[in-house]
Design an enzyme around this catalytic site. Structure first.
Site, PDB file in Angstrom:
ATOM      1  N   ASN A 135      -8.832   2.118   9.626  1.00  0.00           N
ATOM      2  CA  ASN A 135      -7.793   1.404  10.870  1.00  0.00           C
ATOM      3  C   ASN A 135      -8.946   2.566  12.180  1.00  0.00           C
ATOM      4  O   ASN A 135      -9.056   1.570  13.290  1.00  0.00           O
ATOM      5  CB  ASN A 135      -7.317   2.022  10.748  1.00  0.00           C
ATOM      6  N   THR A 136      -8.832   3.709  12.059  1.00  0.00           N
ATOM      7  CA  THR A 136      -9.239   4.194  12.564  1.00  0.00           C
ATOM      8  C   THR A 136     -10.988   4.047  13.504  1.00  0.00           C
ATOM      9  O   THR A 136     -11.526   3.855  14.683  1.00  0.00           O
ATOM     10  CB  THR A 136      -9.264   5.747  13.071  1.00  0.00           C
ATOM     11  N   ALA A 148      -9.347   5.497   3.753  1.00  0.00           N
ATOM     12  CA  ALA A 148      -9.365   6.529   5.224  1.00  0.00           C
ATOM     13  C   ALA A 148     -11.018   8.338   4.942  1.00  0.00           C
ATOM     14  O   ALA A 148     -11.314   8.160   4.110  1.00  0.00           O
ATOM     15  CB  ALA A 148      -8.313   8.021   4.100  1.00  0.00           C
ATOM     16  N   GLY A 149     -10.713   8.086   6.187  1.00  0.00           N
ATOM     17  CA  GLY A 149     -11.931   8.800   6.698  1.00  0.00           C
ATOM     18  C   GLY A 149     -13.163   8.015   7.017  1.00  0.00           C
ATOM     19  O   GLY A 149     -14.424   8.743   7.550  1.00  0.00           O
ATOM     20  N   LYS A 197       0.702  -0.814   0.052  1.00  0.00           N
ATOM     21  CA  LYS A 197      -0.183   0.342   0.301  1.00  0.00           C
ATOM     22  C   LYS A 197       1.060   1.517  -0.058  1.00  0.00           C
ATOM     23  O   LYS A 197       1.890   1.545   0.851  1.00  0.00           O
ATOM     24  CB  LYS A 197      -0.679   0.200   1.313  1.00  0.00           C
ATOM     25  N   GLY A 227      -7.404   9.505   9.458  1.00  0.00           N
ATOM     26  CA  GLY A 227      -8.324   9.486  10.748  1.00  0.00           C
ATOM     27  C   GLY A 227      -9.615  10.303  10.975  1.00  0.00           C
ATOM     28  O   GLY A 227      -9.977  10.994  12.748  1.00  0.00           O
TER      29      GLY A 227
END
Length: 264
Positions: free
Chosen positions: A217-218, A195-196, A108, A169
């Site tokens: 992830n977050t 993301a996001g 990635k 995040g």
């Protein structure tokens, strides 16, 4: 007595293909920000993911323990990422280290342009993509939701283009669905939102748009209950994919009666 109505399966989904790799799950999950390694392991299990992304530069917990000690490599495919890199040269070096360490030739690619916004640097990202593709990497490249740069990255040989739904995040979800739609219109490689993502509905939206997958992830790691959120993300990914394949009804300005207009 009324007969039993047989429900036929509307559609048969296929596996997600990324170069020589194939996956059934379309949810990619990261390994950072968990309160403990045990929590991370349980969340990964609950998510149903087959691909676990690991920041190469942060894989060591201390001198004797590695993050990889907690990940079952027989169960999960490791996706090393170049998180924390701010130039093409730096990202290329980290990708080479990951391959030489035996992690994977699927990478990635992430080249950031600013420490505060964590937005990708399009020029450095494109340069790194060109080099890594030439070196035989399977490149999954993180980018903004700009359709122009997304197409340039595809033309450079990226195996998958991964536009951000929102800043890393931030938990803001899919901020610009129209840009994602434009990217999808012309793409000939899998588009994976990266993301996001903040909650399950964000995953569903990305999949309903026609994206091939979601990387997050977050949204799991910092949830109040990461394991249950991981379950929610799994179900959201599956339901969004099924809804996309099934085909939604068109949006209308005015009402349309659901009952027949005439009696039988």
């Amino acid at each position: 007595m009324l007969g039993v109505v047989k429900i036929e399966k509307i559609t048969e989904d296929t596996k997600l293909k990324l170069g020589r790799y194939e996956f059934t799950s379309r949810l990619f999950v990261g390994t950072g920000k968990y309160t403990s390694m045990e929590e991370m392991v349980n969340a990964l299990e609950a998510s149903g993911t087959e691909v676990v992304t690991v920041a190469v530069r942060r894989a060591k917990i201390n001198e004797s323990v590695s993050l990889l000690d907690y990940i079952d490599t027989k169960k999960y495919t490791i996706l090393p990422n170049t998180a924390g890199c701010y130039s093409s040269d730096e990202a290329i070096r980290v990708a080479r280290l990951a391959r030489e360490a035996g992690l994977s030739d699927m990478i990635k690619l992430e080249v950031l342009g600013n420490e505060k916004t964590l937005l990708p640097d399009p020029i450095e990202t494109l340069k790194a993509t060109i080099t890594l593709v030439k070196e035989g990497f399977t490149v999954l490249v993180y980018t903004s939701d700009d359709p122009i740069i997304a197409k340039k990255l595809e033309d450079a040989g990226a195996t998958s283009v991964m536009p951000a739904g929102a800043p890393i995040g931030s938990g803001q979800g899919i901020l610009n669905k129209n840009n994602i739609r434009i990217i999808l219109e012309s793409a000939k490689v899998p588009i994976i939102v990266d993301a996001g993502v903040g909650t399950a509905s964000d995953v569903t939206i990305a999949m309903e748009l026609g994206c091939e997958g979601v990387l997050l992830n977050t949204g799991i790691a910092l949830a109040r209950d990461p394991v249950n959120m991981a379950k929610a993300m799994k179900l959201a990914c599956e339901s969004g994919r099924l809804a996309f394949l099934s085909g939604r009804i068109p949006k209308r300005l005015y009402a349309k009666a659901s009952s027949p207009e005439k009696d039988f």
